[in-house]
Design an enzyme around this catalytic site. Structure first.
Site, PDB file in Angstrom:
ATOM      1  N   LYS A  18     -22.813  -7.615 -41.164  1.00 39.01           N
ATOM      2  CA  LYS A  18     -23.357  -8.906 -41.574  1.00 39.01           C
ATOM      3  C   LYS A  18     -22.255  -9.981 -41.628  1.00 39.01           C
ATOM      4  O   LYS A  18     -21.060  -9.662 -41.621  1.00 39.01           O
ATOM      5  CB  LYS A  18     -24.057  -8.739 -42.925  1.00 39.01           C
ATOM      6  CG  LYS A  18     -25.240  -7.749 -42.868  1.00 39.01           C
ATOM      7  CD  LYS A  18     -25.949  -7.664 -44.211  1.00 39.01           C
ATOM      8  CE  LYS A  18     -27.146  -6.722 -44.126  1.00 39.01           C
ATOM      9  NZ  LYS A  18     -27.917  -6.718 -45.400  1.00 39.01           N
ATOM     10  N   TYR A  58     -36.453  -9.857 -40.387  1.00 35.11           N
ATOM     11  CA  TYR A  58     -36.684  -9.593 -41.818  1.00 35.11           C
ATOM     12  C   TYR A  58     -38.101  -9.944 -42.262  1.00 35.11           C
ATOM     13  O   TYR A  58     -38.343 -10.152 -43.448  1.00 35.11           O
ATOM     14  CB  TYR A  58     -35.649 -10.337 -42.657  1.00 35.11           C
ATOM     15  CG  TYR A  58     -34.286  -9.673 -42.630  1.00 35.11           C
ATOM     16  CD1 TYR A  58     -34.083  -8.432 -43.240  1.00 35.11           C
ATOM     17  CD2 TYR A  58     -33.202 -10.271 -41.997  1.00 35.11           C
ATOM     18  CE1 TYR A  58     -32.846  -7.807 -43.219  1.00 35.11           C
ATOM     19  CE2 TYR A  58     -31.953  -9.651 -41.968  1.00 35.11           C
ATOM     20  CZ  TYR A  58     -31.787  -8.425 -42.595  1.00 35.11           C
ATOM     21  OH  TYR A  58     -30.563  -7.799 -42.579  1.00 35.11           O
ATOM     22  N   PHE A  66     -36.281 -13.794 -52.084  1.00 35.19           N
ATOM     23  CA  PHE A  66     -34.974 -14.041 -51.460  1.00 35.19           C
ATOM     24  C   PHE A  66     -35.054 -14.178 -49.938  1.00 35.19           C
ATOM     25  O   PHE A  66     -34.029 -14.259 -49.268  1.00 35.19           O
ATOM     26  CB  PHE A  66     -33.982 -12.938 -51.841  1.00 35.19           C
ATOM     27  CG  PHE A  66     -34.426 -11.541 -51.450  1.00 35.19           C
ATOM     28  CD1 PHE A  66     -34.241 -11.050 -50.159  1.00 35.19           C
ATOM     29  CD2 PHE A  66     -35.019 -10.708 -52.387  1.00 35.19           C
ATOM     30  CE1 PHE A  66     -34.645  -9.775 -49.794  1.00 35.19           C
ATOM     31  CE2 PHE A  66     -35.431  -9.411 -52.038  1.00 35.19           C
ATOM     32  CZ  PHE A  66     -35.240  -8.962 -50.734  1.00 35.19           C
ATOM     33  N   ARG A  94     -27.371   5.720 -43.971  1.00 45.15           N
ATOM     34  CA  ARG A  94     -27.704   5.136 -45.279  1.00 45.15           C
ATOM     35  C   ARG A  94     -26.747   5.672 -46.354  1.00 45.15           C
ATOM     36  O   ARG A  94     -26.345   4.944 -47.257  1.00 45.15           O
ATOM     37  CB  ARG A  94     -29.160   5.451 -45.658  1.00 45.15           C
ATOM     38  CG  ARG A  94     -30.194   4.829 -44.735  1.00 45.15           C
ATOM     39  CD  ARG A  94     -30.383   3.360 -44.910  1.00 45.15           C
ATOM     40  NE  ARG A  94     -30.951   2.992 -46.182  1.00 45.15           N
ATOM     41  CZ  ARG A  94     -31.400   1.764 -46.468  1.00 45.15           C
ATOM     42  NH1 ARG A  94     -31.328   0.789 -45.554  1.00 45.15           N
ATOM     43  NH2 ARG A  94     -31.895   1.486 -47.642  1.00 45.15           N
ATOM     44  N   THR A 100     -27.861  -0.835 -51.897  1.00 42.67           N
ATOM     45  CA  THR A 100     -27.979  -2.253 -51.537  1.00 42.67           C
ATOM     46  C   THR A 100     -26.993  -3.118 -52.327  1.00 42.67           C
ATOM     47  O   THR A 100     -26.325  -3.989 -51.767  1.00 42.67           O
ATOM     48  CB  THR A 100     -29.421  -2.739 -51.818  1.00 42.67           C
ATOM     49  OG1 THR A 100     -30.342  -1.846 -51.179  1.00 42.67           O
ATOM     50  CG2 THR A 100     -29.634  -4.153 -51.315  1.00 42.67           C
ATOM     51  N   ARG A 111     -20.422  -0.324 -48.421  1.00 41.28           N
ATOM     52  CA  ARG A 111     -20.741  -1.436 -49.327  1.00 41.28           C
ATOM     53  C   ARG A 111     -19.819  -1.454 -50.544  1.00 41.28           C
ATOM     54  O   ARG A 111     -19.415  -2.521 -51.003  1.00 41.28           O
ATOM     55  CB  ARG A 111     -22.221  -1.381 -49.716  1.00 41.28           C
ATOM     56  CG  ARG A 111     -23.113  -1.892 -48.576  1.00 41.28           C
ATOM     57  CD  ARG A 111     -24.570  -1.622 -48.819  1.00 41.28           C
ATOM     58  NE  ARG A 111     -25.427  -2.331 -47.868  1.00 41.28           N
ATOM     59  CZ  ARG A 111     -26.710  -2.053 -47.684  1.00 41.28           C
ATOM     60  NH1 ARG A 111     -27.285  -1.079 -48.376  1.00 41.28           N
ATOM     61  NH2 ARG A 111     -27.434  -2.737 -46.809  1.00 41.28           N
ATOM     62  N   ASN A 121     -24.034  -8.041 -48.433  1.00 37.34           N
ATOM     63  CA  ASN A 121     -23.647  -6.639 -48.619  1.00 37.34           C
ATOM     64  C   ASN A 121     -23.136  -5.954 -47.349  1.00 37.34           C
ATOM     65  O   ASN A 121     -23.296  -4.751 -47.164  1.00 37.34           O
ATOM     66  CB  ASN A 121     -24.788  -5.864 -49.278  1.00 37.34           C
ATOM     67  CG  ASN A 121     -26.055  -5.875 -48.463  1.00 37.34           C
ATOM     68  OD1 ASN A 121     -26.095  -6.461 -47.386  1.00 37.34           O
ATOM     69  ND2 ASN A 121     -27.081  -5.219 -48.956  1.00 37.34           N
ATOM     70  N   HIS A 124     -26.090  -3.617 -42.501  1.00 37.92           N
ATOM     71  CA  HIS A 124     -27.498  -3.204 -42.501  1.00 37.92           C
ATOM     72  C   HIS A 124     -27.602  -1.810 -41.915  1.00 37.92           C
ATOM     73  O   HIS A 124     -26.875  -1.465 -40.985  1.00 37.92           O
ATOM     74  CB  HIS A 124     -28.331  -4.165 -41.628  1.00 37.92           C
ATOM     75  CG  HIS A 124     -29.681  -3.616 -41.265  1.00 37.92           C
ATOM     76  ND1 HIS A 124     -30.756  -3.670 -42.112  1.00 37.92           N
ATOM     77  CD2 HIS A 124     -30.111  -2.954 -40.155  1.00 37.92           C
ATOM     78  CE1 HIS A 124     -31.792  -3.074 -41.535  1.00 37.92           C
ATOM     79  NE2 HIS A 124     -31.436  -2.641 -40.349  1.00 37.92           N
ATOM     80  N   GLU A 135     -35.904  -1.869 -34.405  1.00 35.97           N
ATOM     81  CA  GLU A 135     -34.768  -2.773 -34.582  1.00 35.97           C
ATOM     82  C   GLU A 135     -33.813  -2.703 -33.390  1.00 35.97           C
ATOM     83  O   GLU A 135     -33.267  -3.728 -32.966  1.00 35.97           O
ATOM     84  CB  GLU A 135     -34.048  -2.437 -35.884  1.00 35.97           C
ATOM     85  CG  GLU A 135     -34.889  -2.762 -37.110  1.00 35.97           C
ATOM     86  CD  GLU A 135     -34.344  -2.215 -38.422  1.00 35.97           C
ATOM     87  OE1 GLU A 135     -35.018  -2.397 -39.448  1.00 35.97           O
ATOM     88  OE2 GLU A 135     -33.256  -1.606 -38.426  1.00 35.97           O
TER      89      GLU A 135
HETATM   90  P1  ATP Z   1     -30.617  -3.433 -45.251  1.00 37.65           P
HETATM   91  O1  ATP Z   1     -32.074  -3.473 -44.877  1.00 37.65           O
HETATM   92  O2  ATP Z   1     -29.875  -4.706 -44.913  1.00 37.65           O
HETATM   93  O3  ATP Z   1     -29.924  -2.194 -44.746  1.00 37.65           O
HETATM   94  P2  ATP Z   1     -31.331  -2.376 -47.825  1.00 37.65           P
HETATM   95  O4  ATP Z   1     -32.303  -1.539 -47.074  1.00 37.65           O
HETATM   96  O5  ATP Z   1     -30.319  -1.662 -48.678  1.00 37.65           O
HETATM   97  O6  ATP Z   1     -30.527  -3.336 -46.841  1.00 37.65           O
HETATM   98  P3  ATP Z   1     -33.520  -4.141 -48.502  1.00 37.65           P
HETATM   99  O7  ATP Z   1     -34.329  -3.960 -49.742  1.00 37.65           O
HETATM  100  O8  ATP Z   1     -34.089  -3.736 -47.178  1.00 37.65           O
HETATM  101  O9  ATP Z   1     -32.090  -3.414 -48.741  1.00 37.65           O
HETATM  102  O10 ATP Z   1     -33.085  -5.671 -48.447  1.00 37.65           O
HETATM  103  C1  ATP Z   1     -32.638  -6.257 -47.234  1.00 37.65           C
HETATM  104  C2  ATP Z   1     -31.488  -7.168 -47.531  1.00 37.65           C
HETATM  105  O11 ATP Z   1     -31.937  -8.285 -48.291  1.00 37.65           O
HETATM  106  C3  ATP Z   1     -30.372  -6.563 -48.398  1.00 37.65           C
HETATM  107  O12 ATP Z   1     -29.465  -5.778 -47.678  1.00 37.65           O
HETATM  108  C4  ATP Z   1     -29.715  -7.815 -48.933  1.00 37.65           C
HETATM  109  O13 ATP Z   1     -28.850  -8.409 -47.959  1.00 37.65           O
HETATM  110  C5  ATP Z   1     -30.904  -8.724 -49.159  1.00 37.65           C
HETATM  111  N1  ATP Z   1     -31.391  -8.605 -50.529  1.00 37.65           N
HETATM  112  C6  ATP Z   1     -32.040  -7.555 -51.093  1.00 37.65           C
HETATM  113  N2  ATP Z   1     -32.362  -7.795 -52.377  1.00 37.65           N
HETATM  114  C7  ATP Z   1     -31.890  -9.052 -52.643  1.00 37.65           C
HETATM  115  C8  ATP Z   1     -31.898  -9.896 -53.777  1.00 37.65           C
HETATM  116  N3  ATP Z   1     -32.480  -9.504 -54.931  1.00 37.65           N
HETATM  117  N4  ATP Z   1     -31.334 -11.116 -53.664  1.00 37.65           N
HETATM  118  C9  ATP Z   1     -30.788 -11.541 -52.522  1.00 37.65           C
HETATM  119  N5  ATP Z   1     -30.732 -10.794 -51.389  1.00 37.65           N
HETATM  120  C10 ATP Z   1     -31.274  -9.564 -51.452  1.00 37.65           C
HETATM  121 MG    MG Z   2     -33.670  -2.358 -45.624  1.00 36.93          MG
END
Ligand code: ATP
Ligand code: MG
Length: 146
Positions: A18, A58, A66, A94, A100, A111, A121, A124, A135
């Protein structure tokens, strides 16, 4: 005949490094960690997402508060998109990236080492074989996959 993308179902995942990871100079270290952890790079691209691409990628989060913050952040600078291969790729990746929120991520995870915050973070990782395929296809066509 099966396409290269169809082979992704069981042993491939999709990742993006990212904008914060690139901006903070962690690109090389993160790619090295991914390789040292046993993943093979099947495709890789240094690029910057358009707003339309980020909104589509997304879309699953479009009802979350968010969502636009996430879209703005993901379009704020260059990223690296990649398809990775390894046995049990989705789950193992993962594990490698960690929770996250970096505050909750285990020691040694990407992370924990490199993320700025829950929003910024660093990386992805696909959360299922099905999403890994969707994806991967979103970012690469079959001629770009080794
Ligand atoms: P990713 O899909 O990026 O691998 P993840 O699966 O751990 O991450 P998701 O719940 O899919 O987490 O959220 C996607 C992304 O949205 C997160 O990686 C983060 O960048 C952002 N995100 C998630 N929760 C929040 C939040 N509460 N506030 C701001 N950004 C958030
Ligand atoms: Mg995710």
């Amino acid at each position: 005949m099966h396409s290269k993308l169809e082979k992704m179902t069981t042993n491939r995942t999709f990742t993006m490094l990212k904008p914060d990871a690139i901006e903070n100079g962690h690109m090389g270290k993160i790619i090295d960690l991914i390789i040292q952890s046993g993943f093979t790079i099947k495709a890789m691209k240094y690029t910057q997402l358009t707003k339309e691409q980020a909104m589509k990628f997304y879309e699953v989060h479009s009802e979350r508060p968010f969502y636009m913050e996430l879209v703005d952040y993901m379009t704020s600078g260059p990223i690296v998109a990649a398809i990775l291969e390894k046995e049990n790729a989705v789950a193992d990746f993962r594990t490698l990236i960690g929770s996250t929120d970096p505050a909750d991520a285990a020691d040694g995870t990407i992370r924990k080492s490199y993320a700025e915050s829950k929003a910024k973070n660093a990386v992805h990782g696909s959360d299922s074989d099905e999403n890994a395929q969707i994806e991967g296809e979103f970012h690469f066509n079959s001629s770009e996959i080794i």
